[in-house]
Design an enzyme around this catalytic site. Structure first.
Site, PDB file in Angstrom:
ATOM      1  N   GLU A 135       0.825  -1.206   0.000  1.00  0.00           N
ATOM      2  CA  GLU A 135       0.000   0.000   0.000  1.00  0.00           C
ATOM      3  C   GLU A 135       0.859   1.256   0.000  1.00  0.00           C
ATOM      4  OE1 GLU A 135      -0.376  -2.573   2.057  1.00  0.00           O
ATOM      5  OE2 GLU A 135      -2.168  -3.442   1.146  1.00  0.00           O
TER       6      GLU A 135
ATOM      7  N   HIS B 243     -11.911  -5.573   8.462  1.00  0.00           N
ATOM      8  CA  HIS B 243     -12.671  -5.367   7.230  1.00  0.00           C
ATOM      9  C   HIS B 243     -13.907  -4.534   7.532  1.00  0.00           C
ATOM     10  CE1 HIS B 243     -10.247  -8.905   6.375  1.00  0.00           C
ATOM     11  NE2 HIS B 243     -10.261  -8.507   5.137  1.00  0.00           N
TER      12      HIS B 243
END
Lengths: 427, 440
Positions: A149, A219
């Site tokens: 990322e 999540h």
């Protein structure tokens, strides 16, 4: 792509509706409560879609006057992931008008310098937002990245520094933190530190956000508040397909780097007629969804629909909980505002509303402490102090990680919003 | 014997570079303060082996279970072979059942180990039971090897009241300090630098120094994270006995390893950090066992990191959220299952030793399936933890005021709506005591 593991993907949407407690209640005597699927806030007809407030048509001929007309424009039924993909690309035969010339103008087609990249983007992305783009535009423009990322965002900043348009995807907002340095120290400060000589305005970072009901710690997060102090960045969260397309196109073309957080529970569940033309919706601008005079409810993303349900419950409480809704407050006129842009946020619309209503409830999924609601409450208190009839109330996730089995008691659902409204109205 | 076999591979990687250095060093001397020989011709290089060949892969058994010419078999007797095989078979037994249980909506998520049984079980068998394990998420087999019960597997996957993690994490996010198994975390690669710290702590613990290592598992995709580079660098520079085990299974969700890196796998990175490195056939349980044993010995002997890249293939989908036939051909997967099946390979070896036959195979499969089904059925009816656990374990020590206040706020809401608001009633019924711990 973490456990990403956990990446709740394709089947998520079916499961999602199930987990939204707003949708679980059997039809009460007073009729069905709205859920995402039946929300009145969604524009499901062509007429209403083309008249979305403050829609700005970006027509092919940029030298001509902006055409405010809606006549002749087409819409197509899309869910949120399709609208996101449409903004990045737009596809299909209706790309050609009757004379055969291209009238669609969306990013990859219009801007040769635009590239789309991120983990698993080539095959369509784990939420299908980039489906078909690699096949259509080639792997040089739509590509998988290695699983890093910090690398993805840094790469995007480099592209933007060279004047290119970088549309990066971070697979889940929960995984954006390795890129925090690149976003906060680099993208946000790029312009300031060079006296305006360089900027990273060409960078847009898309990332799925918020809870789905079974995502657990990694999540489910809503990290928008962490970026709120990063002056130089913009942070945007759409609530629906039309909003996603218009705001994403504005974000991509905005002269500043934008973190664009897409509520993942809405990818499939929220469906609208979406104009197929190129259009933008303004950044930094909230939208008043329901006008009212007695209480302002301010939210963004998924909880917009919990708030909508709570408004209906207030006016017409299901019998099982009617005792907790005094008849005196049932007629209250609630103003519902979707903030849409978290940074910069639309202080004018919010404070104008609160000055009229004298009451504010802020709803977000992130934890309460130092969530975006804290910043908004402080500013509202300063600007509306003498007009307030009740303390600003926040309905948020708790200051705990999002434990999987406890999720339904962690998210700010309709019943909690209802309770906060009753409490604030009765103060 | 094992040691010599694996050591030969390890040292072989360095030979060619060393010969380049020797050839030139005598003429021009060395760069000050380093051992870098000075050369008069520009010399670019882009391969660990220097001769352009890929890093070799260590294998003991061929695809039919026969030892390779020149390979030394690790010391495996019938008992150990049975244990290895039973654990390798237990993984797909659990996977078959839990995958379907997820499909029925009884658990929210699952990740299978299909195809990677030899890598996981072979490495687990080579570690000491007290070595600290930091896994990624596909290492349930290490726990099974260490005696983690099927009931505990089910407790975690169902998130019920016996789950040590109290149902806070998604399925397969195990935590088991009694087995020296650190908590699984979804973010990728975060465990890698942590393993360096764990290993350094082991060095500083007198009774575990030179006895225990940190074994850190991750996939070839996770090795792209910055944390991979940080972790290997730290465990090498601040000498720490950490063994990094890469499961190179070819895919990171949809992304094939060909799009994950351009260099020679993950093994090529080890020498860059100055650490001993080996690539092993991850579908050969005996090769994995031998290589991990030797790698572990080096970790302890040198007090420094070792990198092991196990070459395998993810036969299953990434997870229950993934359909891998959207990005790879079904025939590719079927071919791999048929041609390069780690369980079959070891079974053929055992049969050749006279340790296994069709009858035992049938008995084992029936027994494992019955055991897993029994544990599943027990778990199915178990309630979740008490609802108050929602607020527990955020902090140790004194609980801050905001957590206290928010627990009280939820209590107030539950007292008002818990017995009348249907969505909450339904949800509360799933908890131990039906949430009364917060309601009353």
């Amino acid at each position: 792509m973490y456990a990403r593991s956990a990446r709740p993907l394709r089947r998520a949407a079916n499961v999602l509706a199930r987990f939204n407690s707003t949708t679980v209640e059997p039809p009460p005597a007073g009729g069905h409560l709205p859920s995402v699927a039946t929300s009145q806030l969604l524009r499901t007809t062509r007429e209403s879609a083309l008249r979305a407030p403050r829609i700005k048509w970006i027509d092919e001929d940029s030298t001509g006057p902006v055409k405010p007309v809606v006549g002749g424009r087409e819409t197509r039924k899309m869910n949120t992931y399709q609208a996101v993909r449409d903004a990045m690309r737009y596809g299909g035969e209706s790309c050609l008008n009757s004379s055969g010339s291209k009238k669609c103008s969306i990013v990859l087609l219009k801007d040769d310098n635009a590239v789309v990249f991120g983990e698993d983007v080539s095959f369509g992305g784990v939420f299908r937002c980039t489906m078909g783009l690699a096949e259509e535009f080639g792997r040089e423009r739509v590509f998988n990245t290695p699983l890093t990322e910090q690398g993805i965002v840094g790469f995007g900043i480099g592209l933007a520094a060279m004047g290119h348009t970088a549309i990066a995807e971070i697979q889940f907002a929960d995984y954006i933190y390795p890129a925090f340095d690149q976003l906060v120290n680099e993208a946000a400060k790029f312009r300031y530190r060079s006296g305006g000589a360089y900027n990273a305005g060409g960078l847009t970072v898309r990332t799925p956000t918020m809870a789905v009901g079974h995502g657990g710690l990694y999540h489910s997060q809503s990290p928008e508040g962490f970026f709120m102090g990063a002056a130089g960045l913009k942070v945007v969260i759409p609530r629906s397909p039309i909003q996603a397309k218009g705001l994403l196109l504005a974000a991509i073309r905005d002269p500043n780097p934008v973190v664009f957080m897409e509520p993942k529970v809405l990818y499939r569940s929220a469906v609208e007629q979406v104009p197929i033309d190129d259009f933008e919706l303004p950044l930094g601008s909230a939208e008043t969804l329901v006008a009212g005079a007695d209480l302002t409810v301010l939210t963004w993303g998924t909880p917009v629909y919990h708030c909508e349900a709570a408004l209906h419950m207030l006016a017409n409480p299901p019998p099982s909980i009617a005792t907790h809704v005094p008849s005196a407050v049932r007629g209250a006129k609630i103003e519902l505002i979707d903030l849409r842009s978290i940074l910069p946020w639309d202080v004018e619309t919010v404070t104008e509303s609160v000055k009229r209503t004298g009451r504010l409830v802020i709803v977000h999924e992130a934890g309460m402490t130092a969530g975006a609601g804290a910043e908004i409450a402080a500013e509202v208190q300063k600007r509306c102090f003498l007009k307030l009839n009740a303390p600003v109330k926040r309905v948020t996730g708790w200051d705990t990680p999002c434990g999987m089995q406890y999720e339904k008691f962690n998210i700010p659902d309709a019943i909690r919003v209802l309770d906060a409204m009753v409490e604030t109205l009765s103060y | 014997m094992i040691r010599q076999a694996a050591a030969a591979i390890l040292s072989g990687q360095r030979r060619s570079l060393a010969s380049v250095a020797r050839a030139s060093a005598n003429h021009h001397g060395y760069l000050p303060n380093t051992h870098s020989p000075i050369v008069a011709k520009p010399h670019f290089f882009n391969s660990v082996t220097e001769d352009g060949q890929q890093i070799p892969t260590y294998r003991v058994l061929d695809g039919t279970g026969k030892p390779l010419d020149g390979a030394e078999l690790p010391e495996v007797n019938e008992t150990l072979a049975h244990k290895l095989y039973e654990n390798m078979q237990l993984l797909p037994t659990l996977d078959n059942i839990l995958y379907n249980v997820q499909r029925q909506g009884k658990i929210s998520f699952y990740m299978t180990s299909y195809g990677e049984e030899a890598t996981i079980i072979g490495s687990a068998a080579a570690l000491d039971m007290e070595d600290e394990v930091l896994g990624q998420y596909r290492e349930m087999g290490v726990l099974l090897w260490r005696g983690y019960t099927l009931d505990k597997v089910m407790a975690q996957c169902f998130g019920h009241s016996e789950d040590l993690g109290k149902g806070k994490q998604m399925p397969v996010h195990f935590t088991a300090p009694e087995h020296h198994f650190h908590t699984i975390s979804s973010p990728l690669g975060t465990q890698i630098p942590q393993a360096a710290g764990v290993a350094y702590a082991l060095r500083r613990t007198p009774e575990r120094r030179s006895r225990s290592i940190a074994a850190c598992y991750f996939g070839e995709g996770a090795a792209s994270e910055g944390d991979f580079h940080a972790g290997l660098l730290l465990a090498s520079t601040i000498p720490s006995p950490a063994l990094f085990i890469v499961r190179n299974n070819g895919f990171a969700i949809s992304t094939p390893s060909t799009e994950q890196f351009y260099g020679d796998g993950i093994a090529s990175r080890g020498p860059g950090y100055g650490i001993d490195t080996i690539r092993v056939d991850g579908n050969d349980v005996l090769a994995v066992l031998a290589a991990v044993k030797e790698a572990r010995r080096r970790c302890l002997e040198q007090g420094r990191a070792v990198l092991l890249e196990a070459m395998t293939y993810r036969v299953g989908h990434h997870s229950t959220s993934d359909d891998s036939f959207a990005y790879r051909a079904r025939s590719e997967v079927e071919d791999r299952k048929r041609i390069d099946n780690p369980i079959t390979r070891f079974r053929l070896f055992m049969e050749s030793q006279g340790w296994w036959n069709a009858e035992r195979e049938e008995d084992l499969k029936a027994r494992l399936k019955a055991d897993v089904l029994k544990a599943f059925k027990r778990a199915e009816s178990m309630p979740r933890c008490e609802l108050k656990e929602l607020f527990a374990d955020v902090y140790g020590g004194e609980e801050p005021w905001n957590i206290k206040a928010q627990r009280e706020e939820l209590k107030g809401l539950l007292r008002k709506y818990g017995d009348s608001w249907e969505p909450w009633q339904t949800e509360l019924a799933k908890f131990k005591n039906k949430g009364r711990d917060l309601l009353d």
